[in-house]
Structure formats: structure tokens, C-alpha cells
Design a protein around this motif. Structure first.
Motif, PDB file in Angstrom:
ATOM      1  N   ARG A  18       0.839  -1.186   0.000  1.00  0.00           N
ATOM      2  CA  ARG A  18       0.000   0.000   0.000  1.00  0.00           C
ATOM      3  C   ARG A  18       0.877   1.240   0.000  1.00  0.00           C
ATOM      4  O   ARG A  18       1.922   1.262   0.651  1.00  0.00           O
ATOM      5  CB  ARG A  18      -0.894   0.024   1.232  1.00  0.00           C
ATOM      6  CG  ARG A  18      -1.914  -1.043   1.221  1.00  0.00           C
ATOM      7  CD  ARG A  18      -2.791  -0.903   2.427  1.00  0.00           C
ATOM      8  NE  ARG A  18      -3.763  -1.975   2.455  1.00  0.00           N
ATOM      9  CZ  ARG A  18      -4.605  -2.170   3.437  1.00  0.00           C
ATOM     10  NH1 ARG A  18      -4.591  -1.388   4.477  1.00  0.00           N
ATOM     11  NH2 ARG A  18      -5.464  -3.151   3.385  1.00  0.00           N
ATOM     12  N   PRO A  19       0.455   2.278  -0.666  1.00  0.00           N
ATOM     13  CA  PRO A  19       1.259   3.506  -0.642  1.00  0.00           C
ATOM     14  C   PRO A  19       1.207   4.144   0.747  1.00  0.00           C
ATOM     15  O   PRO A  19       0.169   4.174   1.397  1.00  0.00           O
ATOM     16  CB  PRO A  19       0.606   4.403  -1.696  1.00  0.00           C
ATOM     17  CG  PRO A  19      -0.774   3.854  -1.864  1.00  0.00           C
ATOM     18  CD  PRO A  19      -0.709   2.393  -1.535  1.00  0.00           C
ATOM     19  N   VAL A  20       2.345   4.618   1.196  1.00  0.00           N
ATOM     20  CA  VAL A  20       2.443   5.242   2.502  1.00  0.00           C
ATOM     21  C   VAL A  20       2.262   6.745   2.336  1.00  0.00           C
ATOM     22  O   VAL A  20       2.964   7.362   1.526  1.00  0.00           O
ATOM     23  CB  VAL A  20       3.822   4.950   3.148  1.00  0.00           C
ATOM     24  CG1 VAL A  20       3.953   5.644   4.477  1.00  0.00           C
ATOM     25  CG2 VAL A  20       4.026   3.464   3.273  1.00  0.00           C
ATOM     26  N   PRO A  21       1.307   7.336   3.060  1.00  0.00           N
ATOM     27  CA  PRO A  21       1.120   8.780   2.907  1.00  0.00           C
ATOM     28  C   PRO A  21       2.321   9.528   3.476  1.00  0.00           C
ATOM     29  O   PRO A  21       2.956   9.070   4.429  1.00  0.00           O
ATOM     30  CB  PRO A  21      -0.144   9.078   3.727  1.00  0.00           C
ATOM     31  CG  PRO A  21      -0.257   7.945   4.672  1.00  0.00           C
ATOM     32  CD  PRO A  21       0.379   6.762   4.004  1.00  0.00           C
ATOM     33  N   PRO A  22       2.676  10.650   2.908  1.00  0.00           N
ATOM     34  CA  PRO A  22       3.826  11.412   3.423  1.00  0.00           C
ATOM     35  C   PRO A  22       3.536  11.939   4.824  1.00  0.00           C
ATOM     36  O   PRO A  22       2.399  12.269   5.163  1.00  0.00           O
ATOM     37  CB  PRO A  22       3.997  12.548   2.418  1.00  0.00           C
ATOM     38  CG  PRO A  22       2.676  12.661   1.738  1.00  0.00           C
ATOM     39  CD  PRO A  22       2.052  11.299   1.769  1.00  0.00           C
ATOM     40  N   GLU A  23       4.582  12.001   5.629  1.00  0.00           N
ATOM     41  CA  GLU A  23       4.434  12.449   7.007  1.00  0.00           C
ATOM     42  C   GLU A  23       4.340  13.968   7.048  1.00  0.00           C
ATOM     43  O   GLU A  23       5.141  14.676   6.431  1.00  0.00           O
ATOM     44  CB  GLU A  23       5.642  11.982   7.822  1.00  0.00           C
ATOM     45  CG  GLU A  23       5.363  11.986   9.282  1.00  0.00           C
ATOM     46  CD  GLU A  23       6.475  11.299  10.042  1.00  0.00           C
ATOM     47  OE1 GLU A  23       7.003  11.934  10.959  1.00  0.00           O
ATOM     48  OE2 GLU A  23       6.806  10.155   9.708  1.00  0.00           O
ATOM     49  N   ARG A  24       3.339  14.469   7.767  1.00  0.00           N
ATOM     50  CA  ARG A  24       3.158  15.914   7.873  1.00  0.00           C
ATOM     51  C   ARG A  24       3.988  16.447   9.025  1.00  0.00           C
ATOM     52  O   ARG A  24       4.048  15.823  10.092  1.00  0.00           O
ATOM     53  CB  ARG A  24       1.688  16.244   8.126  1.00  0.00           C
ATOM     54  CG  ARG A  24       0.790  15.860   6.985  1.00  0.00           C
ATOM     55  CD  ARG A  24      -0.611  16.301   7.230  1.00  0.00           C
ATOM     56  NE  ARG A  24      -1.014  15.998   8.605  1.00  0.00           N
ATOM     57  CZ  ARG A  24      -2.233  16.090   9.085  1.00  0.00           C
ATOM     58  NH1 ARG A  24      -3.199  16.474   8.310  1.00  0.00           N
ATOM     59  NH2 ARG A  24      -2.508  15.803  10.319  1.00  0.00           N
ATOM     60  N   PRO A  25       4.613  17.581   8.856  1.00  0.00           N
ATOM     61  CA  PRO A  25       5.351  18.170   9.977  1.00  0.00           C
ATOM     62  C   PRO A  25       4.383  18.659  11.046  1.00  0.00           C
ATOM     63  O   PRO A  25       3.322  19.204  10.738  1.00  0.00           O
ATOM     64  CB  PRO A  25       6.126  19.323   9.338  1.00  0.00           C
ATOM     65  CG  PRO A  25       5.409  19.626   8.067  1.00  0.00           C
ATOM     66  CD  PRO A  25       4.734  18.355   7.634  1.00  0.00           C
ATOM     67  N   ARG A  26       4.750  18.440  12.295  1.00  0.00           N
ATOM     68  CA  ARG A  26       3.899  18.852  13.407  1.00  0.00           C
ATOM     69  C   ARG A  26       4.427  20.142  13.984  1.00  0.00           C
ATOM     70  O   ARG A  26       5.622  20.308  14.183  1.00  0.00           O
ATOM     71  CB  ARG A  26       3.880  17.774  14.484  1.00  0.00           C
ATOM     72  CG  ARG A  26       3.282  16.476  13.968  1.00  0.00           C
ATOM     73  CD  ARG A  26       3.315  15.434  15.002  1.00  0.00           C
ATOM     74  NE  ARG A  26       2.335  15.772  16.030  1.00  0.00           N
ATOM     75  CZ  ARG A  26       2.119  15.060  17.119  1.00  0.00           C
ATOM     76  NH1 ARG A  26       2.799  13.975  17.321  1.00  0.00           N
ATOM     77  NH2 ARG A  26       1.225  15.423  17.996  1.00  0.00           N
ATOM     78  N   SER A  27       3.531  21.021  14.267  1.00  0.00           N
ATOM     79  CA  SER A  27       3.937  22.302  14.866  1.00  0.00           C
ATOM     80  C   SER A  27       4.005  22.126  16.372  1.00  0.00           C
ATOM     81  O   SER A  27       3.175  21.434  16.974  1.00  0.00           O
ATOM     82  CB  SER A  27       2.943  23.395  14.512  1.00  0.00           C
ATOM     83  OG  SER A  27       1.689  23.074  15.074  1.00  0.00           O
ATOM     84  N   PRO A  28       5.003  22.725  17.013  1.00  0.00           N
ATOM     85  CA  PRO A  28       5.098  22.596  18.476  1.00  0.00           C
ATOM     86  C   PRO A  28       4.027  23.439  19.146  1.00  0.00           C
ATOM     87  O   PRO A  28       4.113  24.655  19.201  1.00  0.00           O
ATOM     88  CB  PRO A  28       6.500  23.093  18.801  1.00  0.00           C
ATOM     89  CG  PRO A  28       6.855  23.984  17.659  1.00  0.00           C
ATOM     90  CD  PRO A  28       6.102  23.477  16.462  1.00  0.00           C
ATOM     91  N   GLY A  29       3.001  22.788  19.604  1.00  0.00           N
ATOM     92  CA  GLY A  29       1.921  23.478  20.305  1.00  0.00           C
ATOM     93  C   GLY A  29       2.080  23.303  21.801  1.00  0.00           C
ATOM     94  O   GLY A  29       3.002  22.646  22.280  1.00  0.00           O
TER      95      GLY A  29
END
Length: 161
Positions: A18-29
Motif C-alpha cells: 500500500r502507498p504510505v502517505p507522506p508524514e506531515r510536519p507537526r507544529s510545536p503546540g
């Protein structure tokens, strides 16, 4: 059967990844920084095993982890004594056995001094808490004789601090 190959009549379907979705960068909250601070401080007291809970045990862990002691050599020296005990009798075996027993005696004295120092520090830090000397000494020894990377919970302080 001369030169013919048998093949199966049914073929299994080829599985594709299965194609792996790209990882989204997380903002430091604020939630992420609080979780990071809690992780850096160590596990919460409720997450620890019952023998590791409480401020006295946390102090003992920090005091043991802050210094390297001879107690850390307990397991290798004990292994050497066992090997020499069951080895063939020779002068070298006798010398190693006596040297190992002498080292174990020095390590036992160091463990008792560690237990006394840790118990004294715990009683000074927490005068209202009941600090049992044998239990605190045993806890300190069991922590100190393990290699640093196998201690659980993980050390919070660096050696020499």
C-alpha cells in the motif's frame, strides 16, 4: 518425468504494498511541549512499579545514578569467581579465586557504604518519611550493580552531576 516441470494449477494473487502517505510536519503546540517536558522529567509516579514509587526512591535512584561505584563490578567479578571455582585446579585458578573473593569483599563494603550514605541522605531530605535502612540499602545495591543502560526506570541524571 523427463525434463518437464510441474506447475501449480492455481496461482496466488500478487500482493502489492500500500502507498504510505507522506508524514506531515507537526507544529510545536502547548500540548506537545507539555508532553515533551513530562517525558524529559521521567515517568509519572503512578506509571512506575510499586517498588519504585515515592520521593524517597526517586532520591535514591538519583543518588545512585549520579556516581559510578565499585558495586557496578559485582556481576563480572562474581562471574569470574564462578568460572574459576568450576575450572581445573591450578595455581592460576587458586590465585584468581582468591583475588575474586577479595574483590567481592571490597564490593560488599562499598555497597554497605553506599547504602549508609543513601539512607542518611534520604532521612535528611525527608525527615517525616519512614526510611528503612535495610530496604533502602538493598534498593540502592540492586540499582547500582546493574549496568546503566539496563536500569529501569531510566536514569534521570548523568554521572558526576
Amino acid at each position: 518425468m523427463t525434463g518437464r516441470r510441474r506447475t501449480s494449477r492455481t496461482r496466488k494473487p500478487v500482493r502489492t504494498a500500500r502507498p504510505v502517505p507522506p508524514e506531515r510536519p507537526r507544529s510545536p503546540g502547548p500540548a506537545n511541549t507539555a508532553a515533551a517536558a513530562a517525558t524529559a522529567a521521567g515517568p509519572a509516579d503512578a506509571d512506575l512499579q510499586p517498588r519504585d514509587r515515592g520521593p524517597v526512591r526517586a532520591l535514591v535512584r538519583d543518588l545512585v545514578d549520579a556516581r559510578r561505584r565499585l558495586v557496578g563490578l559485582f556481576a563480572p567479578v562474581f562471574g569470574l569467581v564462578l568460572i574459576t571455582t568450576f575450572g581445573p585446579a591450578s595455581d592460576l585458578q587458586h590465585q584468581l579465586w582468591l583475588g575474586g573473593l577479595a574483590a567481592l569483599a571490597v564490593i560488599a563494603v562499598d555497597a554497605l557504604l553506599l547504602g549508609r550514605a543513601v539512607t542518611t541522605a534520604a532521612r535528611a531530605e525527608f525527615p517525616d518519611a519512614r526510611v528503612s535502612a535495610p530496604a533502602t540499602t538493598w534498593y540502592a545495591f540492586m540499582r547500582a550493580h546493574r549496568p546503566r543502560n539496563t536500569r529501569r526506570p531510566a536514569p534521570r541524571v548523568r554521572p558526576g552531576s
